[in-house]
Design a protein around this motif. Sequence first.
Motif, PDB file in Angstrom:
ATOM      1  N   SER A 247       1.759   1.857  -3.489  1.00 53.62           N
ATOM      2  CA  SER A 247       0.622   2.407  -4.239  1.00 53.62           C
ATOM      3  C   SER A 247       0.486   3.903  -3.990  1.00 53.62           C
TER       4      SER A 247
ATOM      5  N   THR B 261       3.200   5.740  -5.940  1.00 52.38           N
ATOM      6  CA  THR B 261       2.854   5.771  -7.361  1.00 52.38           C
ATOM      7  C   THR B 261       1.772   6.814  -7.639  1.00 52.38           C
TER       8      THR B 261
ATOM      9  N   HIS C 111       0.823  -1.201   0.000  1.00 50.64           N
ATOM     10  CA  HIS C 111       0.000   0.000   0.000  1.00 50.64           C
ATOM     11  C   HIS C 111       0.861   1.255   0.000  1.00 50.64           C
TER      12      HIS C 111
END
Length: 278
Positions: free
Chosen positions: A113, A116, A110
């Motif tokens: 993520s 990103t 996570h």
Amino acid sequence: MRKTVKSSNPDEIFAICQRIKYYREKKGIEQKQLASILDIHPNAISNWENGRSRPDMSFLPAICDALDISLLDLFDIPAPVTSEPQTVTTKLSADDEALLTNYHMLSKGHQSSIITMIDKLKEVEEDELYYSITEETKFSKELAAGFDPGCEFDDKGETVYLYKNMVNPRMDCIFRVNGDSMEPDFHNGDHVMVQRLTQQAELNPGEIGAFIFGNETYIKQYQKSGLRSLNKKYKVMKFTEDDSVYIIGRVLGIIPEEAFVSFEDSQRYERAKKRIEG
């Protein structure tokens, strides 16, 4: 009474617990003393430091205050490095601390993520910024608002960045005013926008223009009788048919200081330009 919770990320929590122990011992206090400062049971400190439990994430700022450290220290994150000198500080705002704490409570997947997503949002904002900035040429030769000692006008200029919504879109180049002969409308040090004139275009009487006379450059009001200064202490500059006077262009106005792009935005613009223009 503060609560403790079980770890969902053992590796991360173990590292935090070890750093709590490290900074407690570095400060020279016992577990009971730290527990007293934090108003919790002494067993809680022992449980944290042995990795059996972790403090609630909302409690981490209080631990940092008690140990005289920052969240960056607790999570072993290097302090940000900037290119400009500034006062070094590791204090974060409450919102930043909460965000950082929540981030480090996430799993590695996570966290990846989130990174990103942040990178993508940065690109979107940089692309929007790219279309809001214009590149213009600024000449180092100044427009004399007075009397110029004169030098060759052989200047390719330098590129400067401006926010589009703060400048006239008809501008072709930029000059800096030197002197007081165009006061009160134009002051020494002002940057002015100049629109180049084509062979067919003319400067109308009463308009402000940028001119070259000999090797000297001027900002003046064009009149059929000559080039006029707005400051009444200066005489009208008159010319004969043998004099060579060249019109650089029409002065469109002064560029406000806040129209010049900040260093940070210029860097973001360049990154977006490289992506968009290749």
